[in-house]
Enzyme design. Structure first.
Site, mmCIF file in Angstrom:
data_model
loop_
_atom_site.group_PDB
_atom_site.id
_atom_site.type_symbol
_atom_site.label_atom_id
_atom_site.label_comp_id
_atom_site.label_asym_id
_atom_site.label_seq_id
_atom_site.Cartn_x
_atom_site.Cartn_y
_atom_site.Cartn_z
ATOM 1 N N SER A 1 23.621 -6.085 -11.656
ATOM 2 C CA SER A 1 24.738 -5.135 -11.559
ATOM 3 C C SER A 1 24.287 -3.730 -11.931
ATOM 4 O O SER A 1 25.043 -2.776 -11.778
ATOM 5 C CB SER A 1 25.891 -5.582 -12.469
ATOM 6 O OG SER A 1 25.428 -5.765 -13.795
ATOM 7 N N ASP B 1 18.238 -10.830 -15.094
ATOM 8 C CA ASP B 1 18.794 -11.321 -13.830
ATOM 9 C C ASP B 1 17.753 -11.120 -12.725
ATOM 10 O O ASP B 1 17.363 -9.986 -12.446
ATOM 11 C CB ASP B 1 20.017 -10.439 -13.539
ATOM 12 C CG ASP B 1 21.030 -11.101 -12.658
ATOM 13 O OD1 ASP B 1 20.836 -12.265 -12.299
ATOM 14 O OD2 ASP B 1 22.034 -10.438 -12.350
ATOM 15 N N GLU C 1 30.720 -17.554 -12.514
ATOM 16 C CA GLU C 1 31.434 -16.313 -12.187
ATOM 17 C C GLU C 1 32.611 -16.606 -11.256
ATOM 18 O O GLU C 1 32.462 -17.322 -10.254
ATOM 19 C CB GLU C 1 30.478 -15.300 -11.527
ATOM 20 C CG GLU C 1 31.211 -14.008 -11.157
ATOM 21 C CD GLU C 1 30.310 -12.833 -10.806
ATOM 22 O OE1 GLU C 1 29.069 -12.960 -10.918
ATOM 23 O OE2 GLU C 1 30.859 -11.791 -10.414
ATOM 24 N N GLU D 1 21.002 -16.551 -9.364
ATOM 25 C CA GLU D 1 22.213 -16.910 -8.621
ATOM 26 C C GLU D 1 21.861 -18.084 -7.718
ATOM 27 O O GLU D 1 20.894 -17.998 -6.951
ATOM 28 C CB GLU D 1 22.684 -15.719 -7.789
ATOM 29 C CG GLU D 1 23.217 -14.595 -8.651
ATOM 30 C CD GLU D 1 23.821 -13.462 -7.843
ATOM 31 O OE1 GLU D 1 24.074 -13.644 -6.627
ATOM 32 O OE2 GLU D 1 24.043 -12.398 -8.435
ATOM 33 N N LYS E 1 18.074 -15.419 -15.334
ATOM 34 C CA LYS E 1 19.268 -15.928 -14.641
ATOM 35 C C LYS E 1 19.024 -15.841 -13.143
ATOM 36 O O LYS E 1 18.484 -14.833 -12.670
ATOM 37 C CB LYS E 1 20.483 -15.081 -15.037
ATOM 38 C CG LYS E 1 21.740 -15.431 -14.267
ATOM 39 C CD LYS E 1 22.948 -14.751 -14.850
ATOM 40 C CE LYS E 1 23.254 -13.395 -14.283
ATOM 41 N NZ LYS E 1 23.479 -13.335 -12.835
#
Ligand code: KIV
Length: 287
Positions: free
Chosen positions: A49, A87, A185, A118, A116
């Site tokens: 982000s 991330d 999320e 996704e 992390k």
């Protein structure tokens, strides 16, 4: 209260088994990291982000590995005691060898505690390979913004019972494959709570209700630095954009009207040195 000792995954597991919730926030620089550690934030996430607030990008697709590793190292220097999660950016974990090599950079170069990624069920073997290689890995399930091009938007995940069961089963497979923790999320609270109770690793929710073990939001959203809409699950704890903007405006005004810099903002010379300097300048003018 400020962190007083290094937070490890064992501490987060202890929190989980004691039913003590913990906090996680995003962070992209050493200054913010220092403030978050001083506030007692147990887990810090250098999220992709960073794309918006740091790089001015419209989505997370353009974040590079080098930038993300460098910012993770900066955050680690600012918050040496926090449990630091990095991330992994888009397309940096498409096969086991690439994922292990890239994740290793976060752990070795930036001293992250965990990476992390996704994912969905299709990445199970990559997660297993990373865990087998000794990398603490946190699968990020539910809404996965790096797949926005495939999903066609930012959508809530696990909304039907069938989708929720699939999500829970996937998360359990990830744990069986060696996941250190999980992040959910944009998931309804019910499947998030059921999952949190079923697994022994910490589950961190980002818009996944109060039943998770820990909670994360994007810092810029919660302190009012994000321009425009923020997700529904964000609570705004401060509006820092307004005082920052005011300070910048006042600075501009004072630069223009001569209020800044005042004598106290300079480095004084002794009277004798000033006199000698003036004498020299007069002589130069008389030439
Ligand atoms: O990149 C990020 O900040 C994230 C959080 C929103 C969980 O993935």
């Amino acid at each position: 209260m400020a962190l007083e000792k290094k937070i490890t995954i064992a501490d987060l597991r202890k929190h989980k088994s004691a039913g003590e919730k913990f906090a996680m926030l995003t962070c992209y620089d050493a200054t913010m990291a220092r403030l978050q550690q001083a506030a007692g934030v147990e887990v810090i996430l250098v999220g992709d982000s960073l794309a918006g607030p740091v790089l001015g990008l419209p989505d997370t697709i353009g974040v590079s590995l080098d930038i993300s590793v460098a910012l993770t190292a900066a955050v680690r220097r600012g918050a040496p005691l926090a449990y630091l999660v990095a991330d992994m950016p888009y397309l940096t974990y498409t096969n086991p060898d690439q994922a292990i090599a890239n994740a290793g950079r976060y752990v070795v170069e930036a001293r992250a505690d965990c990476v992390k990624v996704e994912c969905d069920r299709r990445l199970l073997e990559i997660i297993r390979a990373m865990a087998t290689a000794g990398i603490p890995v946190m699968p990020h399930l539910g809404l996965t913004p790096q797949r926005v091009g495939q999903i066609g938007g930012y959508k809530v995940a696990g909304k039907t019972a069938e989708m929720a069961i699939e999500l829970i089963e996937t998360a359990e497979m990830m744990v069986e494959a060696g996941a250190t923790a999980l992040l959910l999320e944009a998931v309804p609270p019910e499947p998030a709570e059921i999952l949190t109770k079923r697994v022994d690793v910490p589950v961190i929710g980002c818009g996944a209700g109060p039943g998770c073990d820990g909670f994360v939001v994007v810092t810029h959203d919660m302190i009012g630095l994000t321009e425009g809409k923020t997700p529904k699950f964000v609570k705004k704890y401060a509006d820092l954009a307004t005082p920052m903007q005011r300070a910048f405006e006042q600075y501009v005004e004072e630069c223009r009207n001569g209020t800044y810099p005042a004598p106290e903002h300079g480095y004084p010379m002794s009277d004798e040195e000033i006199a000698a300097l003036k004498q020299w300048a007069e002589k130069q003018n008389g030439k």
